[in-house]
Design a protein around this motif. Structure first.
Motif, PDB file in Angstrom:
ATOM      1  N   LYS A 242     116.627  10.296 118.974  1.00 24.36           N
ATOM      2  CA  LYS A 242     117.833   9.554 118.590  1.00 24.36           C
ATOM      3  C   LYS A 242     118.910  10.476 118.042  1.00 24.36           C
TER       4      LYS A 242
ATOM      5  N   ILE B 172     109.497  11.544 120.167  1.00 18.78           N
ATOM      6  CA  ILE B 172     110.219  10.276 120.180  1.00 18.78           C
ATOM      7  C   ILE B 172     110.978  10.068 118.877  1.00 18.78           C
TER       8      ILE B 172
ATOM      9  N   SER C 235     115.127   5.523 120.127  1.00 21.11           N
ATOM     10  CA  SER C 235     115.219   6.888 120.666  1.00 21.11           C
ATOM     11  C   SER C 235     116.317   7.003 121.714  1.00 21.11           C
TER      12      SER C 235
END
Length: 472
Positions: A430, A426, A93
């Motif tokens: 990314k 989460i 992440s």
């Protein structure tokens, strides 16, 4: 590897990436004080990741503020009551592609590779410890115990942020860009059904998002409304804290079993959501709303193993009333009396519910302003979500609001409808953080376009100093 060795590895990795290079954003002077290029509201995982992302883009005149005390940002040590994260442990992440900054590297530095293999899911408290380390090793500028009260648009693309709290050195911050990294509830408010709010005194119930004194509930009978993951997290937590009986009431005849997030993590739906048409986005999130995130199998088994656990399916609450002995709940199966009620009833996302946005919310475009869904798919909860740019910026429903909203970014759960699973998830961070950072940096660049181009056109610093013919 020790944690000290990992810390050195992080520093080496950042040095190899030339992290911390010179800032390119021209500074702005203002008679009222320092102007930050970006103020991030919220110092949890989304805010910390956004700050690191901006620093990597050499936007360093930034500040993160959080209303909580240091080390207690976000839900993990406040109202989150699951034993482990629900996200698969292998998903990355806020490391932003740097292996030494991953949770796995941090974990293995303390317990070794075998310790990582032995972990099924990340323990909740250890995730918070990782976030504390992440903030410290990156030297992120976070000021705690500062609460945002109001965003006031000012002249020349500046926003006045009215703040309060023990950590505030003044009652005002100036910022060109504001990122609202304010978590699950930051785009609206936690939902308490009106039937309960209007008929019961406060001491008889609490939402799962609130601080609950479970010590006072030892030996008591409590009820939880809702069948999602949070309901079972709270049931297990309550029973382990000494509550005698915990009854979960679920409207549906069967518990949810499908978790669409698992499919999204593998199908490209997170990474490529932004390229979908409005119709496809709406259909996808409307479908997503049809599913409650189910409890993890281990959480369900732990809760169900307690002698005091009871599950009531097909049991919506038809009425509640206060009585001398507690709260009386009426369901199709009859009446039940409890000492206390816990509401796992989710949240509502709507900019109009946010007090800090009250000067601008009437201009903020919602999905209902930008897309008319087919009758069979229309969802008023989704319609109230803000209609954001691919870079998480507010958009305006009218011409008057364009200048007022310029520079305001939404990096909380209300971005779901426009940007998919992104902020406050989460699984989505990314891919979401780079999009947010690009949106903010692009605006800063275009806001300063004339000065940057002027400096480019007038640049005349000689780099090559060779001469020919060579002097003897």
């Amino acid at each position: 590897m020790s944690l000290e060795t990992l810390n050195e590895r992080v520093k080496t990795d950042l040095s190899c990436l030339a992290f911390g290079g010179p800032d390119w954003v021209p500074p702005m002077n203002h008679p009222e004080g320092h102007v930050y290029d970006v103020v991030i509201v919220g110092g949890g995982q989304s805010g910390l990741g956004a700050a690191f992302g901006l620093l990597r883009e050499r936007v360093s005149n930034i500040l993160v503020i959080d209303e909580n005390s240091e080390g207690f940002e976000g839900p993990w040590e406040t109202y989150a009551r699951m034993m482990t994260l629900r996200t698969p442990k292998h998903l990355t992440s806020i490391d932003l592609g740097i292996p030494s900054l991953t949770f796995r590297s941090w974990w293995e530095a303390q317990v070794g590779p075998q310790g990582w293999e032995e972990v099924d899911k990340i323990p909740r408290g250890e995730w918070m410890n990782y976030l504390r380390w992440y903030r410290q090793i990156l030297g992120l500028s976070v000021v705690n115990e500062v609460k945002l009260k109001l965003i006031e648009p000012a002249e020349k693309g500046i926003h006045r942020l009215h703040i309060e709290g023990a950590g505030a050195k003044s009652n005002l911050l100036l910022a060109r860009k504001v990122v609202l990294a304010t978590g699950i509830q930051g785009g609206g408010e936690w939902h308490v059904p009106p039937m309960i709010a209007e008929k019961l005194p406060d001491h008889l119930y609490a939402h799962t998002s609130e601080v609950i004194d479970f010590d006072k509930l030892r030996g008591k009978r409590i009820a939880i409304l809702g069948g999602g993951a949070s309901a079972f997290d709270n049931a297990n937590f309550a029973l382990s804290a000494g509550v005698a009986e915990t009854h979960i009431f679920v409207r549906r005849e069967k518990l949810p079993s499908i978790n669409p997030i698992r499919q999204m993590e593998l199908s490209g739906m997170i990474e490529r959501f932004h390229v979908l048409s409005n119709a496809d986005k709406y259909a996808a999130i409307s479908h997503f709303f049809n599913y409650n995130q189910p409890p993890t199998n281990d959480t369900f088994e732990r809760a169900a193993a307690w002698p005091g656990f009871q599950l009531h399916l097909g049991a919506p609450w038809l009425d509640v009333e206060a009585a001398d002995e507690g709260a009386v709940v009426t369901t199709p199966q009859g009446k039940f009396t409890f000492d206390f009620l816990i509401l796992s009833t989710g949240l509502l996302s709507d900019p109009g519910l946010r007090p800090e946005l009250r000067l601008v919310e009437s201009h903020i475009a919602r999905w209902r302003d930008c897309y008319k869904a087919p009758v069979e798919r229309a969802n008023p909860l989704l319609d109230a979500h803000p209609f954001l740019s691919p870079g998480f910026a507010f958009t305006s429903r009218d011409e008057a609001g364009k200048e007022l909203l310029h520079g305001l970014f939404v990096f909380n759960y209300s971005a779901l409808a426009s940007c998919g699973l992104s902020a406050s998830a989460i699984s989505g961070l990314k891919n979401a953080i780079p999009k947010l950072v690009s949106g903010v940096a692009d605006q800063l660049f275009l806001d300063n376009r004339e000065e940057i181009l002027s400096n480019f056109f007038s640049y005349n610093e000689a780099e090559f100093i060779g001469e020919w013919p060579k002097k003897e």
